[in-house]
Design an enzyme around this catalytic site. Structure first.
Site, short mmCIF file in Angstrom:
data_model
loop_
_atom_site.label_atom_id
_atom_site.label_comp_id
_atom_site.label_asym_id
_atom_site.label_seq_id
_atom_site.Cartn_x
_atom_site.Cartn_y
_atom_site.Cartn_z
N ARG A 42 -4.13 57.79 24.37
CA ARG A 42 -4.68 59.12 24.60
C ARG A 42 -6.12 59.03 25.12
NH1 ARG A 42 -0.95 62.50 22.71
NH2 ARG A 42 0.31 61.72 20.99
N ASP A 43 -6.43 59.89 26.10
CA ASP A 43 -7.78 59.94 26.64
C ASP A 43 -8.74 60.47 25.57
OD1 ASP A 43 -8.94 60.14 29.84
OD2 ASP A 43 -10.17 61.01 28.23
N VAL A 84 -13.96 54.32 35.09
CA VAL A 84 -13.59 53.06 34.43
C VAL A 84 -12.88 52.20 35.47
CG1 VAL A 84 -12.31 51.95 32.58
CG2 VAL A 84 -13.38 54.19 32.19
N ASN A 107 -7.56 58.06 40.20
CA ASN A 107 -8.83 58.22 40.89
C ASN A 107 -9.31 56.88 41.42
OD1 ASN A 107 -8.96 60.97 40.16
ND2 ASN A 107 -9.81 60.44 38.15
N HIS A 152 -5.86 53.00 36.42
CA HIS A 152 -5.15 53.73 35.38
C HIS A 152 -4.57 55.00 35.97
CE1 HIS A 152 -9.43 54.70 35.36
NE2 HIS A 152 -9.07 55.95 35.12
P1 5GP Z 1 -11.49 57.93 35.50
O1 5GP Z 1 -12.61 58.93 35.58
O2 5GP Z 1 -11.97 56.52 35.69
O3 5GP Z 1 -10.33 58.29 36.41
O4 5GP Z 1 -10.89 58.07 34.05
C1 5GP Z 1 -11.41 57.39 32.96
C2 5GP Z 1 -10.96 58.11 31.71
O5 5GP Z 1 -11.17 57.26 30.61
C3 5GP Z 1 -11.70 59.41 31.44
O6 5GP Z 1 -10.78 60.50 31.42
C4 5GP Z 1 -12.36 59.17 30.09
O7 5GP Z 1 -12.37 60.32 29.26
C5 5GP Z 1 -11.52 58.05 29.51
N1 5GP Z 1 -12.24 57.18 28.58
C6 5GP Z 1 -13.48 56.65 28.75
N2 5GP Z 1 -13.82 55.88 27.71
C7 5GP Z 1 -12.76 55.92 26.86
C8 5GP Z 1 -12.52 55.30 25.58
O8 5GP Z 1 -13.34 54.59 25.03
N3 5GP Z 1 -11.32 55.57 25.00
C9 5GP Z 1 -10.38 56.37 25.60
N4 5GP Z 1 -9.24 56.56 24.94
N5 5GP Z 1 -10.58 56.96 26.79
C10 5GP Z 1 -11.75 56.73 27.41
#
Ligand code: 5GP
Length: 118
Positions: free
Chosen positions: A30-31, A97, A88, A101
């Protein structure tokens, strides 16, 4: 290529996460900052920082993520109502990140997307 992102640490169990699925090749959890009632991230275990580094000899990695997300939607009972999957890439795509994903978003009517950030 860095194997030290927050997602690698989750894969290695160095930091906690609410893991909902795992197999030899991918993990789903889960996010931490959900953007919908259901917001699960599907992450390959093989290090791939962005879609730009997706191996030409292994495009099935993306398919594996999508199949896992669709199966999860069916198992959880929201497949018929519908859901969205999003990946993304880099700055303009909103990637924060740098381990690829797939976002699975569901549980409510989702708004339009793709417009420039305000
Ligand atoms: P991006 O912006 O790279 O497409 O998505 C990265 C996602 O990772 C974001 O929706 C963010 O909320 C999530 N995220 C960042 N750090 C953590 C974490 O430590 N644990 C979890 N479960 N999600 C994270």
């Amino acid at each position: 290529m860095s194997d030290d992102t927050i997602f690698h640490k989750i894969i290695r169990r160095e930091i906690p996460a609410d893991i909902v699925y795992e197999d030899d090749d991918l993990i789903a959890f889960r996010d931490i900052a959900p953007q919908a009632p259901v917001h699960v991230l599907f992450v390959p275990k093989r290090t791939i920082p962005t879609l730009n580094e997706l191996p030409a000899d292994a495009p099935e990695i993306i398919g594996r993520l999508a199949v896992a997300a669709a199966r999860y939607a069916q198992q959880q009972g929201f497949a018929e109502d519908g859901y969205r999957i999003v990946m993304n890439c880099n700055g303009h795509g909103g990637q924060t990140v740098f381990q690829i994903h797939l976002h699975l978003l569901a549980g409510a009517q989702l708004g339009r997307f793709g417009t420039p950030a305000a």
